[in-house]
Design a protein around this motif. Structure first.
Motif, PDB file in Angstrom:
ATOM      1  N   GLU A 129      45.026  27.531  27.599  1.00 12.55           N
ATOM      2  CA  GLU A 129      44.550  26.411  28.409  1.00 12.55           C
ATOM      3  C   GLU A 129      43.281  26.754  29.193  1.00 12.55           C
ATOM      4  OE1 GLU A 129      47.853  25.498  30.870  1.00 12.55           O
ATOM      5  OE2 GLU A 129      49.125  24.779  29.226  1.00 12.55           O
ATOM      6  N   GLY A 130      42.832  27.993  29.099  1.00 12.70           N
ATOM      7  CA  GLY A 130      41.633  28.406  29.812  1.00 12.70           C
ATOM      8  C   GLY A 130      41.855  28.711  31.276  1.00 12.70           C
ATOM      9  N   LEU A 131      43.113  28.802  31.696  1.00  9.65           N
ATOM     10  CA  LEU A 131      43.428  29.039  33.099  1.00  9.65           C
ATOM     11  C   LEU A 131      43.617  30.518  33.423  1.00  9.65           C
ATOM     12  CD1 LEU A 131      45.931  26.085  33.627  1.00  9.65           C
ATOM     13  CD2 LEU A 131      43.547  26.221  34.404  1.00  9.65           C
ATOM     14  N   TYR A 132      43.877  31.335  32.421  1.00 12.82           N
ATOM     15  CA  TYR A 132      43.994  32.781  32.599  1.00 12.82           C
ATOM     16  C   TYR A 132      42.966  33.456  31.689  1.00 12.82           C
ATOM     17  CZ  TYR A 132      48.521  32.647  35.106  1.00 12.82           C
ATOM     18  OH  TYR A 132      49.523  32.440  36.019  1.00 12.82           O
ATOM     19  N   HIS A 133      42.167  34.346  32.249  1.00  5.57           N
ATOM     20  CA  HIS A 133      41.260  35.117  31.403  1.00  5.57           C
ATOM     21  C   HIS A 133      40.873  36.421  32.094  1.00  5.57           C
ATOM     22  CE1 HIS A 133      37.869  33.471  33.826  1.00  5.57           C
ATOM     23  NE2 HIS A 133      38.534  32.344  33.751  1.00  5.57           N
ATOM     24  N   GLN A 134      40.578  37.408  31.267  1.00  8.10           N
ATOM     25  CA  GLN A 134      40.225  38.740  31.741  1.00  8.10           C
ATOM     26  C   GLN A 134      38.970  39.181  31.020  1.00  8.10           C
ATOM     27  OE1 GLN A 134      43.506  41.471  32.198  1.00  8.10           O
ATOM     28  NE2 GLN A 134      42.282  43.235  31.578  1.00  8.10           N
ATOM     29  N   SER A 135      37.993  39.686  31.777  1.00  5.89           N
ATOM     30  CA  SER A 135      36.693  40.051  31.215  1.00  5.89           C
ATOM     31  C   SER A 135      36.338  41.468  31.632  1.00  5.89           C
ATOM     32  CB  SER A 135      35.611  39.078  31.689  1.00  5.89           C
ATOM     33  OG  SER A 135      34.323  39.510  31.303  1.00  5.89           O
ATOM     34  N   VAL A 136      35.963  42.284  30.655  1.00  2.00           N
ATOM     35  CA  VAL A 136      35.503  43.650  30.915  1.00  2.00           C
ATOM     36  C   VAL A 136      33.981  43.657  30.867  1.00  2.00           C
ATOM     37  CG1 VAL A 136      35.498  46.027  30.092  1.00  2.00           C
ATOM     38  CG2 VAL A 136      37.593  44.657  29.960  1.00  2.00           C
ATOM     39  N   GLY A 137      33.368  44.242  31.867  1.00  2.00           N
ATOM     40  CA  GLY A 137      31.914  44.278  31.920  1.00  2.00           C
ATOM     41  C   GLY A 137      31.293  42.999  32.435  1.00  2.00           C
ATOM     42  N   GLY A 138      32.105  42.125  33.024  1.00  2.00           N
ATOM     43  CA  GLY A 138      31.585  40.866  33.529  1.00  2.00           C
ATOM     44  C   GLY A 138      30.867  40.988  34.859  1.00  2.00           C
ATOM     45  N   VAL A 139      30.965  42.134  35.516  1.00  2.00           N
ATOM     46  CA  VAL A 139      30.262  42.362  36.775  1.00  2.00           C
ATOM     47  C   VAL A 139      28.935  43.044  36.464  1.00  2.00           C
ATOM     48  CG1 VAL A 139      30.325  43.480  39.034  1.00  2.00           C
ATOM     49  CG2 VAL A 139      32.418  42.550  38.037  1.00  2.00           C
ATOM     50  N   ASP A 140      27.831  42.398  36.814  1.00  2.00           N
ATOM     51  CA  ASP A 140      26.496  42.920  36.529  1.00  2.00           C
ATOM     52  C   ASP A 140      25.874  43.493  37.797  1.00  2.00           C
ATOM     53  OD1 ASP A 140      26.619  42.025  33.864  1.00  2.00           O
ATOM     54  OD2 ASP A 140      26.011  40.009  34.495  1.00  2.00           O
ATOM     55  N   PHE A 141      25.322  44.683  37.681  1.00  2.00           N
ATOM     56  CA  PHE A 141      24.594  45.298  38.790  1.00  2.00           C
ATOM     57  C   PHE A 141      23.112  45.010  38.627  1.00  2.00           C
ATOM     58  CE2 PHE A 141      28.416  47.610  39.783  1.00  2.00           C
ATOM     59  CZ  PHE A 141      28.299  47.869  41.147  1.00  2.00           C
ATOM     60  N   LEU A 142      22.485  44.503  39.689  1.00  2.00           N
ATOM     61  CA  LEU A 142      21.057  44.225  39.708  1.00  2.00           C
ATOM     62  C   LEU A 142      20.260  45.448  40.139  1.00  2.00           C
ATOM     63  CD1 LEU A 142      21.235  40.727  41.430  1.00  2.00           C
ATOM     64  CD2 LEU A 142      21.345  41.283  39.009  1.00  2.00           C
ATOM     65  N   GLY A 143      20.962  46.466  40.550  1.00  2.00           N
ATOM     66  CA  GLY A 143      20.366  47.709  41.020  1.00  2.00           C
ATOM     67  C   GLY A 143      21.501  48.664  41.319  1.00  2.00           C
TER      68      GLY A 143
END
Length: 265
Positions: free
Chosen positions: A168-182
């Motif tokens: 249903e798109g209500l639960y999801h898990q993402s690896v590497g979804g946090v991006d560092f700008l520096g």
């Protein structure tokens, strides 16, 4: 302290082109900020691009930006949890050629929405005991079984519930979804589907080094109906009998108009 405020302002400016601002008419219905800015010496500072998602008639889902800064390099885990409720999972079995519900399990404390994203795989960031204790990751979610009787394979029902929420798109898990700008600035986008329920959400951010939580922050997030949708919802709750009568009369009127138009054609 002013240096920290300038840093947060810089992050907000970076985020502005990526996430659309909410409509000017969207007003927080009692959704006030419940925490102040982080102390000047805090190793973790975070915020959301908006603390309100307004649901209108043309709402098809949205992405919300979470951004922040850390004092020294480390790993980041972001968890967004929705309001909890009770859920029933049913298992159907073929009986004389018909698929009938044969077994079911009822769970309490089930988040209506759950999303987790991190800089690296969770197993590489923190030990399993820590992830389980904080219920970080889909595998760490624990629901309280409240059904009557004994269900031997409760864990299978729990996994089925998580899979269904994922469909249903209500639960999801993402690896590497946090991006560092520096070395110190980071951001991540959280996707909310059109079916995300209204209520109070919590956005949790963890800074982890050497298998230990160095700092953590939690920010409130509100999903609320706006405009005519909210007025209809409030009317149905405050005067259910009158709402039902109006709904029936509206349906009868629509049927009569359709019959008249068809007769003329």
């Amino acid at each position: 302290m002013m240096r920290q405020y300038r840093l947060v302002l810089l992050l907000a400016l970076l985020a502005a082109p990526l996430v659309a601002s909410p409509p000017a008419s969207a007003q927080t219905r009692g959704a006030t900020q419940t925490r102040g800015p982080a102390p000047a010496d805090s190793p973790l500072i975070t915020d959301l691009s908006s603390h309100l998602i307004a649901i209108t008639s043309n709402f098809t889902g949205t992405d919300l930006l979470l951004f922040g800064a850390i004092d020294e390099p480390g790993d980041i885990i972001v968890v967004v949890r929705g309001p909890t409720s009770t859920a029933v999972v049913r298992r159907k079995e073929s009986t004389f050629g018909l698929w009938l519900t044969r077994r079911s399990a009822t769970f309490d404390g089930v988040p209506a929405f759950y999303a987790v994203t991190s800089t690296k795989p969770l197993a590489e960031i923190a030990p399993e005991t820590l992830l389980q204790r904080l219920q970080i990751g889909l595998g760490g979610l624990r629901f309280r079984f409240v059904g009557s009787g004994i269900v031997e394979d409760v864990d299978e029902f729990r996994k089925a519930l998580i899979r269904q929420k994922g469909y249903e798109g209500l639960y999801h898990q993402s690896v590497g979804g946090v991006d560092f700008l520096g070395p110190k600035l980071f951001r991540t986008a959280i996707s909310f589907p059109a079916t995300a329920p209204v209520g109070t959400y919590q956005a949790e951010v963890y800074l982890i080094r050497d298998d230990r939580i160095i700092a953590a922050q939690s920010s409130p997030l509100f999903i609320d109906k706006q405009g005519i949708e909210q007025e209809i919802y409030d009317f149905s709750r405050q005067a259910p009998a009158a709402y039902g009568l109006v709904a029936v009369l509206t349906a009868m009127l629509a049927g009569w108009l359709a019959a008249v138009l068809l007769r003329k054609n």
